[in-house]
Design an enzyme around this catalytic site. Structure first.
Site, PDB file in Angstrom:
ATOM      1  N   GLY A   1      -0.647   1.371  12.771  1.00 39.47           N
ATOM      2  CA  GLY A   1      -0.941   0.158  11.991  1.00 39.47           C
ATOM      3  C   GLY A   1       0.255  -0.293  11.179  1.00 39.47           C
ATOM      4  CB  ALA A   2       3.744   0.330  11.493  1.00 41.39           C
TER       5      ALA A   2
ATOM      6  CE1 TYR B   1     -11.055   0.806   4.281  1.00 46.52           C
ATOM      7  CE2 TYR B   1     -11.586   1.058   1.963  1.00 46.52           C
ATOM      8  CZ  TYR B   1     -10.651   0.991   2.969  1.00 46.52           C
ATOM      9  OH  TYR B   1      -9.303   1.111   2.680  1.00 46.52           O
TER      10      TYR B   1
ATOM     11  CB  ALA C   1     -19.065   6.532   4.627  1.00 39.75           C
TER      12      ALA C   1
ATOM     13  CB  SER D   1      -9.388   3.843   0.353  1.00 33.84           C
ATOM     14  OG  SER D   1      -9.923   3.006  -0.646  1.00 33.84           O
TER      15      SER D   1
ATOM     16  NE  ARG E   1      -2.089  -7.578  10.503  1.00 29.93           N
ATOM     17  CZ  ARG E   1      -3.201  -7.324   9.824  1.00 29.93           C
ATOM     18  NH1 ARG E   1      -3.336  -7.693   8.561  1.00 29.93           N
ATOM     19  NH2 ARG E   1      -4.214  -6.699  10.393  1.00 29.93           N
TER      20      ARG E   1
HETATM   21  P1  NDP Z   1      -3.814  -4.583   6.680  1.00 24.60           P
HETATM   22  O1  NDP Z   1      -5.103  -5.191   7.057  1.00 24.60           O
HETATM   23  O2  NDP Z   1      -2.793  -5.372   5.977  1.00 24.60           O
HETATM   24  O3  NDP Z   1      -3.121  -3.929   8.000  1.00 24.60           O
HETATM   25  C1  NDP Z   1      -3.899  -3.114   8.822  1.00 24.60           C
HETATM   26  C2  NDP Z   1      -3.024  -2.521   9.891  1.00 24.60           C
HETATM   27  O4  NDP Z   1      -3.842  -1.648  10.705  1.00 24.60           O
HETATM   28  C3  NDP Z   1      -2.423  -3.577  10.809  1.00 24.60           C
HETATM   29  O5  NDP Z   1      -1.098  -3.220  11.126  1.00 24.60           O
HETATM   30  C4  NDP Z   1      -3.314  -3.489  12.045  1.00 24.60           C
HETATM   31  O6  NDP Z   1      -2.624  -3.777  13.266  1.00 24.60           O
HETATM   32  C5  NDP Z   1      -3.655  -2.021  12.054  1.00 24.60           C
HETATM   33  N1  NDP Z   1      -4.841  -1.747  12.861  1.00 24.60           N
HETATM   34  C6  NDP Z   1      -6.108  -2.191  12.680  1.00 24.60           C
HETATM   35  N2  NDP Z   1      -6.906  -1.741  13.658  1.00 24.60           N
HETATM   36  C7  NDP Z   1      -6.130  -0.997  14.481  1.00 24.60           C
HETATM   37  C8  NDP Z   1      -6.363  -0.263  15.671  1.00 24.60           C
HETATM   38  N3  NDP Z   1      -7.588  -0.219  16.207  1.00 24.60           N
HETATM   39  N4  NDP Z   1      -5.332   0.384  16.242  1.00 24.60           N
HETATM   40  C9  NDP Z   1      -4.085   0.342  15.712  1.00 24.60           C
HETATM   41  N5  NDP Z   1      -3.796  -0.345  14.583  1.00 24.60           N
HETATM   42  C10 NDP Z   1      -4.808  -0.997  13.988  1.00 24.60           C
HETATM   43  O7  NDP Z   1      -4.222  -3.286   5.831  1.00 24.60           O
HETATM   44  P2  NDP Z   1      -3.421  -2.484   4.697  1.00 24.60           P
HETATM   45  O8  NDP Z   1      -1.996  -2.443   4.996  1.00 24.60           O
HETATM   46  O9  NDP Z   1      -3.913  -2.955   3.388  1.00 24.60           O
HETATM   47  O10 NDP Z   1      -4.052  -1.027   4.924  1.00 24.60           O
HETATM   48  C11 NDP Z   1      -3.384   0.034   5.552  1.00 24.60           C
HETATM   49  C12 NDP Z   1      -4.166   1.306   5.306  1.00 24.60           C
HETATM   50  O11 NDP Z   1      -4.265   1.525   3.897  1.00 24.60           O
HETATM   51  C13 NDP Z   1      -5.603   1.257   5.846  1.00 24.60           C
HETATM   52  O12 NDP Z   1      -5.965   2.519   6.348  1.00 24.60           O
HETATM   53  C14 NDP Z   1      -6.395   0.930   4.585  1.00 24.60           C
HETATM   54  O13 NDP Z   1      -7.733   1.360   4.695  1.00 24.60           O
HETATM   55  C15 NDP Z   1      -5.626   1.692   3.541  1.00 24.60           C
HETATM   56  N6  NDP Z   1      -5.819   1.227   2.178  1.00 24.60           N
HETATM   57  C16 NDP Z   1      -5.532  -0.070   1.817  1.00 24.60           C
HETATM   58  C17 NDP Z   1      -5.721  -0.474   0.501  1.00 24.60           C
HETATM   59  C18 NDP Z   1      -5.471  -1.855   0.035  1.00 24.60           C
HETATM   60  O14 NDP Z   1      -5.846  -2.162  -1.114  1.00 24.60           O
HETATM   61  N7  NDP Z   1      -4.833  -2.721   0.810  1.00 24.60           N
HETATM   62  C19 NDP Z   1      -6.204   0.461  -0.514  1.00 24.60           C
HETATM   63  C20 NDP Z   1      -6.465   1.791  -0.020  1.00 24.60           C
HETATM   64  C21 NDP Z   1      -6.273   2.141   1.271  1.00 24.60           C
HETATM   65  P3  NDP Z   1      -2.680  -5.212  14.018  1.00 24.60           P
HETATM   66  O15 NDP Z   1      -2.550  -6.266  12.973  1.00 24.60           O
HETATM   67  O16 NDP Z   1      -1.481  -5.117  14.926  1.00 24.60           O
HETATM   68  O17 NDP Z   1      -3.956  -5.290  14.790  1.00 24.60           O
END
Ligand code: NDP
Length: 244
Positions: free
Chosen positions: A9-10, A152, A154, A139, A12
């Site tokens: 998930g890198a 989420y 859970a 989180s 964004r």
């Molecule tokens: P974003 O929504 O900004 O980015 C999510 C990322 O996850 C994207 O790069 C997306 O890829 C990728 N992704 C989603 N589904 C898949 C999949 N099935 N396979 C591979 N990649 C996937 O989220 P954040 O950067 O905010 O969050 C990143 C992590 O941090 C998550 O685990 C989130 O739960 C956690 N988190 C975030 C917080 C926040 O306040 N933002 C707080 C606490 C935890 P693509 O766009 O290419 O589909």
């Protein structure tokens, strides 16, 4: 030898900033994305222009075969993997009674199964080398529970349990497993929060600000570094004190 990291998930948000920080710290960096190909390729171009070795890799972490193919491809490319960052995640906000079974399952498929698939895919390589670091991303809602975010919360609690159990299992093989559990971080995931919501969260936070992807990336980079070598099974929480 230059170390290698795979970050899921890198494309964004937190994952993209983590890729920047790892690349700039000298890691060969594999940038996993699912749907945001354009963003992932732009990030790779940005980091290559700075002279760093990066590699984009498309995969849906919820699919076990795609996770294996991703890890195999990264190993073919870099011959070695030192760090796995399981960052990919999705969130959805509404009353529990309004969730469909499909929505519930999708959140678990990405946030929990995705971690399992990626860890299972890298472990034979890590065990063989008797080295490797796994970093998961939970989180604050996984620690304390968030209203209207039951699935989420859970799923993120499951990530913490997974991290602790796996740390015990693979520690004797020289592998560490730690979790970073961020507070509220300014990314697209929080795009549904109004300015008023953000102000309220800021007021609740002792450090009086919303977190940035860089705050989380720094915690991940620390755990990956030699300074983090004696940590395993731990939950490190860059959250400004909103949850203590
Ligand atoms: P974003 O929504 O900004 O980015 C999510 C990322 O996850 C994207 O790069 C997306 O890829 C990728 N992704 C989603 N589904 C898949 C999949 N099935 N396979 C591979 N990649 C996937 O989220 P954040 O950067 O905010 O969050 C990143 C992590 O941090 C998550 O685990 C989130 O739960 C956690 N988190 C975030 C917080 C926040 O306040 N933002 C707080 C606490 C935890 P693509 O766009 O290419 O589909």
């Amino acid at each position: 030898m230059q170390k290698t990291v795979l970050i899921t998930g890198a494309s964004r948000g937190i994952g993209a900033e983590t890729a920047r920080q790892f690349a700039r710290a000298g890691y060969q960096t594999a940038i996993n994305y699912f749907k945001s190909e354009e963003a992932a390729l732009a990030l790779c171009a940005e980091l290559r222009a700075e002279g760093f070795t990066v590699f984009p890799i498309q995969a849906d972490v919820s699919d076990p075969e795609q996770a294996v193919r991703m890890v195999d491809t990264v190993l073919e490319k870099f011959c070695q993997l030192d760090i796995l960052v399981c960052n990919a995640g999705i969130a959805q906000t509404k009353l529990l009674s309004d969730f469909t079974i499909e929505e519930w399952r999708r959140i678990f498929a990405v946030n929990v199964d995705g971690v399992f698939h990626c860890c299972r895919a890298v472990l034979p390589h890590f065990v063989h080398r008797k080295a490797g670091k796994i970093l998961t991303v939970s989180s604050m809602w996984g620690q304390t529970g968030g209203s209207c975010e039951v699935p989420y919360s859970a799923s993120k609690a499951a990530v913490i349990g997974f991290t602790k159990a796996l740390a015990k299992e693979v520690g004797p093989s020289g592998i560490t497993v730690n979790c970073v559990s961020p507070g509220v971080i300014q990314t697209e995931m929080n795009g549904n929060l109004t300015p008023r919501d953000l102000d309220a969260l800021r007021e609740e936070t002792p450090l009086e600000r919303i977190g940035t992807p860089a705050d989380v990336a720094a915690a991940l980079l620390f755990l990956a570094s030699p300074a983090g070598d004696f940590f395993t099974g731990q939950v490190l929480a860059p959250n400004g004190g909103i949850l203590i």
